[in-house]
Write an enzyme that holds these catalytic residues in place. Structure first.
Site, PDB file in Angstrom:
ATOM      1  N   ASP A   1       0.851  -1.179   0.000  1.00  0.00           N
ATOM      2  CA  ASP A   1       0.000   0.000   0.000  1.00  0.00           C
ATOM      3  C   ASP A   1       0.896   1.241   0.000  1.00  0.00           C
ATOM      4  O   ASP A   1       1.785   1.364   0.846  1.00  0.00           O
ATOM      5  CB  ASP A   1      -0.858  -0.009   1.274  1.00  0.00           C
ATOM      6  CG  ASP A   1      -2.284   0.400   1.011  1.00  0.00           C
ATOM      7  OD1 ASP A   1      -2.475   1.466   0.395  1.00  0.00           O
ATOM      8  OD2 ASP A   1      -3.196  -0.322   1.438  1.00  0.00           O
TER       9      ASP A   1
ATOM     10  N   ASP B   1     -12.401  -1.040   4.102  1.00  0.00           N
ATOM     11  CA  ASP B   1     -13.198   0.166   4.359  1.00  0.00           C
ATOM     12  C   ASP B   1     -14.686  -0.088   4.214  1.00  0.00           C
ATOM     13  O   ASP B   1     -15.485   0.858   4.270  1.00  0.00           O
ATOM     14  CB  ASP B   1     -12.837   1.276   3.356  1.00  0.00           C
ATOM     15  CG  ASP B   1     -11.414   1.767   3.512  1.00  0.00           C
ATOM     16  OD1 ASP B   1     -10.898   1.749   4.645  1.00  0.00           O
ATOM     17  OD2 ASP B   1     -10.817   2.162   2.493  1.00  0.00           O
TER      18      ASP B   1
HETATM   19  C1  GLC Z   1      -8.137   5.049   1.969  1.00  0.00           C
HETATM   20  C2  GLC Z   1      -7.945   3.813   2.804  1.00  0.00           C
HETATM   21  C3  GLC Z   1      -8.578   4.045   4.145  1.00  0.00           C
HETATM   22  C4  GLC Z   1      -7.900   5.214   4.799  1.00  0.00           C
HETATM   23  C5  GLC Z   1      -7.910   6.444   3.912  1.00  0.00           C
HETATM   24  C6  GLC Z   1      -6.919   7.452   4.385  1.00  0.00           C
HETATM   25  O1  GLC Z   1      -9.452   5.287   1.651  1.00  0.00           O
HETATM   26  O2  GLC Z   1      -8.429   2.698   2.137  1.00  0.00           O
HETATM   27  O3  GLC Z   1      -8.532   2.910   4.964  1.00  0.00           O
HETATM   28  O4  GLC Z   1      -8.534   5.499   6.015  1.00  0.00           O
HETATM   29  O5  GLC Z   1      -7.555   6.149   2.590  1.00  0.00           O
HETATM   30  O6  GLC Z   1      -5.626   6.992   4.186  1.00  0.00           O
END
Ligand code: GLC
Ligand code: CA
Length: 553
Positions: A100, A330
């Site tokens: 990520d 999410d």
């Molecule tokens: C993305 C991620 C989420 C996170 C957000 C801020 O949407 O998937 O989990 O809270 O970005 O980084």
């Protein structure tokens, strides 16, 4: 047009949320050694790529999406040696790994930000977005995604810094070439270690408009989306990233692109654009927003769902590549949201899998989905850990007049924690996830829903996923075939064809708990996969899914 062959088009990916996958040392938090223990399981499942949610140093205000050191492993997850071993062992099993990349923002504990907020001018001042007060208050009315204002006052600099997410996640200033250079160097460092690509967090939000005027009032704050999403320079930055870093490696790149349209996705991931391989389109997961955004109990509208998939399948055909997912860290659990986690739990989980995996694009399985894990069912606010859920509760219940009962119901349906309860490995205590006490409660249904049990049952959801994954590897039509929607008007059946001459597949899925009549079922054609043992002519049983091959005329 003949689709260009690429390994990442033929792959099935599996998302690991490390905190909740497997704890190896009894501290209640999943870790890299835990993932290592389960690599053989992932080989058995048959997946090709692991996407790991963030594993870097982080104070964990947003479970690792707030990074304080991009080149260090989070202490709770292990060491760099553990990571290197995990990567080596994955590669040995033919599994690639993408990490990520969270570069819209850092943690407020990142050394760059600590320097940036110093009173004394220094090179890091320009690494973040700072603005002076307007009439003694925030520079504008923008609200952050996790609630509250998107601006936080800093007494040292006597200015406000901008954060689209929590105040512990200040946005980086991508306009500053030094920031871009730092990020590109960090990316190279990981790629040279041998990782196979990146999932890029909220990458369509890195470029902001010059115009920091008030956004349209939505509830207590103004909407920042038009100013921050798909901004004026985002493609310039991504092309630079491609040219300086990505094009030198054979990698998979997938950008999270909230609220992006197919037209925008074509820019991010058009085959000739030299930006990314694909985007996560989340339009079907964003469906049903209301007055309080996602916080409501609206049921899924199948027509709308079909329309969204159809649009993305058609519009990217031949020009870009789709990603396919029902869920992620999410989102609520797929079977609870789109299927039926009661009487038709197993059959509906298999139907959803069939419907998604037979489409054109790279499927992403979110950990636990392959055994039909369900929403958490938490009863108390104290059970929740997620910053978004907790802030939303306080904002809506304390300030917007939503009742406690209603909000607890919305959380049960939509909270991100639904997907974050520990992976259910076995019927042992704590679902075999940890020998200690888990950082978030396990779902109480683990004695019925767990990996060990499903490994032993031929007709389990798990074994069904294994077959679906194997089918994709064996049938080029599933990867490269054209997509053609059928029964567009039906509000009960989701059906389509895949065509790679001379092979034709027909996929028919009943999205309801009722029997429905369906003329598409061909009795003579050989069935590739189905979640029922037999077929009844002209009828689909509850959540029935059938894929059959048509012999050419
Ligand atoms: C993305 C991620 C989420 C996170 C957000 C801020 O949407 O998937 O989990 O809270 O970005 O980084
Ligand atoms: Ca641990």
């Amino acid at each position: 047009m003949k689709e260009q062959k690429k390994w990442w088009k033929e792959a099935v990916a599996y998302q690991i949320y490390p905190r909740s996958f497997k704890d190896s040392n009894g501290d209640g938090i999943g870790d890299l050694r835990g993932i290592l223990e389960k690599l053989d399981y992932l080989s058995y499942l048959g997946i090709d790529v692991i996407w790991m949610s963030p594993i870097f140093q982080s104070p964990n205000h947003d479970n690792g999406y707030d990074i304080s050191d991009y080149q260090g492993i989070m202490d709770e997850f292990g060491t760099m040696e553990d990571f290197e071993l995990l990567l080596k062992e994955s590669h040995k099993r033919g599994i690639k790994m993408i990490l990520d990349l969270v570069v819209n923002h850092t943690s407020d504990e990142h050394p760059w930000f600590i320097k940036s907020r110093e009173a004394q001018e220094n090179p890091y001042w320009g690494y973040y977005i700072w603005k002076p007060a307007r009439d003694g208050k925030e520079p504008n009315n923008w609200g952050a995604w996790f609630g509250g204002s998107a601006w936080e006052y800093d007494e040292n600099r006597e200015k406000y810094y901008f954060h689209q997410f929590s105040l512990h996640q200040p946005d980086l200033n991508w306009q500053n070439p030094k920031v871009r250079e730092e990020i590109f160097a960090m990316m190279k460092w990981w790629l040279d270690k041998g990782i196979d690509g990146f999932r890029m967090d909220v990458i369509n939000m890195i470029s902001k408009t010059e115009d920091y005027s008030d956004g349209e009032q939505k509830g207590m704050y103004g909407d920042l989306s038009p100013y921050c999403m798909n901004g004026p320079k985002v493609h310039e930055y991504l092309r630079e990233m491609n040219e300086k870093v990505l094009c030198r490696y054979d990698v998979m790149t997938i950008g999270e692109a909230m609220e992006a349209s197919p037209a925008e996705a074509k820019k991010y991931a058009g085959a000739d654009r030299k930006e990314l391989n694909m985007v996560f389109q989340l339009e079907h997961l964003d469906m049903g927003k209301g007055k309080y955004g996602k916080w409501n109990d609206k049921p899924v509208n199948l027509q709308e769902l079909k329309g969204i998939f159809n649009k993305w399948q058609e519009e990217l055909n031949g020009v870009g590549w789709n990603s396919l997912c029902w869920s992620n860290h999410d989102q609520p659990r797929a079977v609870s949201r789109f299927g039926n986690d009661g009487a038709y739990w197993a059959v509906s989980a298999k139907m959803l899998a069939t419907c998604l995996h037979m489409m054109r694009g790279t499927p992403f399985i979110y950990q636990g989905e392959e055994i039909g894990m369900t929403n958490a069912g938490f009863q108390k606010l104290e059970d929740y850990r997620d910053v978004e859920s907790i802030q939303a509760y306080h904002e809506l219940v304390k300030q917007s007049g939503v009742s406690h009962e209603a909000m607890m119901e919305y959380l049960k349906l939509k909270s991100r924690d639904n997907a974050r309860t520990p992976m259910q490995w076995s019927e042992e205590g704590q679902a075999g996830f940890t020998e200690g006490s888990p950082w978030i409660s396990v779902n109480g249904n683990y004695p019925e829903i767990n990996v060990e049990k499903q490994q032993g049952e031929e007709t389990s959801i798990l074994n069904y996923y294994r077959r679906l994954i194997a089918l994709r590897h064996d049938h080029p039509v599933i990867v490269y075939g054209d997509f053609c929607m059928l029964l567009e008007e039906s509000d009960t059946v989701f059906a389509y064809k895949r065509i790679l001459d001379p092979v034709k597949l027909t996929v028919v899925c009943n999205f309801t708990s009722q029997e429905v009549a369906c003329s598409l079922l061909s009795e003579a054609a050989p069935v590739l996969i189905s979640n029922y043992r037999d077929r009844i002519s002209g009828i689909l049983r509850p959540y029935e899914a059938v894929v059959y091959e048509e012999t050419s005329i």
